[in-house]
Design a protein around this motif. Structure first.
Motif, PDB file in Angstrom:
ATOM      1  N   CYS A   1       5.621  -0.315  -4.539  1.00  8.09           N
ATOM      2  CA  CYS A   1       4.539  -1.244  -4.890  1.00  8.09           C
ATOM      3  C   CYS A   1       3.986  -0.869  -6.264  1.00  8.09           C
ATOM      4  CB  CYS A   1       3.445  -1.128  -3.839  1.00  8.09           C
ATOM      5  SG  CYS A   1       2.103  -2.297  -4.070  1.00  8.09           S
TER       6      CYS A   1
ATOM      7  N   HIS B   1       3.985   2.556   0.921  1.00 13.67           N
ATOM      8  CA  HIS B   1       3.218   1.946   2.018  1.00 13.67           C
ATOM      9  C   HIS B   1       3.838   0.642   2.518  1.00 13.67           C
ATOM     10  CE1 HIS B   1       1.255   0.020  -1.528  1.00 13.67           C
ATOM     11  NE2 HIS B   1       1.486  -1.044  -0.790  1.00 13.67           N
ATOM     12  N   GLU B   2       4.975   0.225   1.948  1.00 10.28           N
ATOM     13  CA  GLU B   2       5.606  -1.035   2.395  1.00 10.28           C
ATOM     14  C   GLU B   2       6.837  -0.663   3.196  1.00 10.28           C
ATOM     15  OE1 GLU B   2       6.405  -3.235  -1.189  1.00 10.28           O
ATOM     16  OE2 GLU B   2       4.287  -3.327  -1.730  1.00 10.28           O
TER      17      GLU B   2
ATOM     18  N   GLU C   1       4.533  -6.574   3.839  1.00 11.82           N
ATOM     19  CA  GLU C   1       3.240  -6.112   3.297  1.00 11.82           C
ATOM     20  C   GLU C   1       2.855  -6.872   2.021  1.00 11.82           C
ATOM     21  OE1 GLU C   1       0.117  -3.876   1.322  1.00 11.82           O
ATOM     22  OE2 GLU C   1       2.124  -4.168   0.561  1.00 11.82           O
TER      23      GLU C   1
END
Ligand SMILES: [Zn+2]
Length: 347
Positions: free
Chosen positions: A38, A63-64, A149
């Motif tokens: 990201c 975080h994805e 996400e």
């Protein structure tokens, strides 16, 4: 376990680190398969901070993510070992006032992966609350699962806009989030979505989707194109997805009387905007901070085939090549939308 660790600003390493992986009664343990890079991961790498969040000790990035459930807490009902899943990276306090209102994304206590001091998931395993872990339909790959996400931000923007069937939308900024917003606006019922940028390479990526109409603002002002396309009336919904202060000049020239402006991009500095221009059209202004209650519906859209995120995956790297993937992401090639890192075999 080996993880991709941001040691300090500008320094990445693939090394052993052992954050606690205790599975509580409401948690699941996930073997991570695919993680998308990201803009925020890259920003922590290049700047060491985002606003108030400052990297003070080594942190695992990412975080994805999508993966496979390998252990299930005793109270978990809706997931089983072997389920393919994707995860919502923000975990609120479910007893908080914001959560009770359904606005758990703005819970001040939310803990978000790869936001200091919380570790991310570019690692073989993660433990996560089952309530924020979503089973992938059979037709949705891990790579697509890891795209949910960023797509959720587009979905949140389309939801905030309260799109009606046939609306005409204008999206400022054709970066990854601008494209996600445009796709979500189309899926929500927009008839046409105009998207603007200075980069013809970025616009070329968006243009491959029927219904998304690229506008290169090096060639023509966006407001002129929107006015021409709408008989001088303006777009029903305008999404600001560039974060550029310049986008706020003439922002309300794009929108129709009584239309909506949705702010998605995050300018680094304060910006000034034309309050009188907004008031004279009684424009409704909305803001978007991440997402809440979106993942299930994003997965439904992807599984239905109405939204295809696969063309946005510009490159896939093995975990052993994770640092090279970050270097490519930091270089910011205009035609790159999403780079992903694979930690496990299989589709
Ligand atoms: Zn993200």
């Amino acid at each position: 376990m080996q993880a991709l660790v941001l040691e300090e600003k500008g320094v990445l390493s693939l090394r052993d680190i052992d954050p606690p992986l205790t599975v509580g009664p409401d948690d699941v343990k996930i073997a991570i398969h695919t993680v998308g890079i990201c803009g925020s991961d890259v920003h922590y790498y290049t700047h060491g901070r985002i606003g108030p969040f400052v990297l003070r000790e080594p942190m695992i990035l990412g975080h994805e993510a999508a993966g496979t459930v390998v252990e299930v807490g005793s109270a978990v009902k809706h997931l089983n070992v072997g389920d393919r899943v994707c995860m919502e990276p923000g975990v609120p306090n479910l007893s908080s006032r914001a959560s009770k209102l359904g606005l758990y994304n703005v819970d001040p206590d939310v803990r978000f992966w790869a936001t200091p001091p919380v570790h991310g998931v570019l690692a073989p395993f993660a433990v996560h609350p089952a309530a924020f872990t979503y089973k992938l339909p059979d037709s949705v790959s891990f790579a697509e699962g890891a795209m949910v996400e960023p797509f959720a931000i587009g979905m949140q923007a389309a939801t905030r806009a309260r799109i009606q069937p046939g609306d005409v939308a204008a999206v400022i900024g054709c970066g990854p989030i601008g494209i996600m917003v445009a796709l979500a606006a189309l899926a929500a019922g927009c008839s046409r979505v105009f998207i603007s940028d200075l980069s013809s390479e970025k616009l070329a990526v968006a243009e491959q989707y029927p219904g998304i109409l690229p506008v290169n603002i090096r060639e023509r002002p966006f407001a002129e194109v929107i006015a021409e396309a709408t008989g001088g009336w303006g777009a029903d919904v305008v999404f600001e997805a560039s974060g550029s202060p310049r986008a706020f000049d003439g922002l309300f020239d794009l929108v129709r009387p009584g239309g909506a402006v949705v702010l998605v991009g995050l300018p680094v500095e304060k910006v000034s905007f034309d309050v009188a221009g907004a008031i004279s059209k009684e424009v409704r202004i909305e803001t978007v901070f991440r997402y809440a209650n979106i993942f299930d519906r994003a997965l439904e859209l992807i599984a239905s085939g109405k939204v295809d995120l696969k063309p946005l995956i510009s490159g896939t790297y093995d975990f052993t090549e994770a640092i090279a993937a970050f270097e490519r992401a930091a270089a910011g090639k205009a035609s790159d939308v999403k780079l992903q890192i694979r930690l496990a075999d299989g589709p």
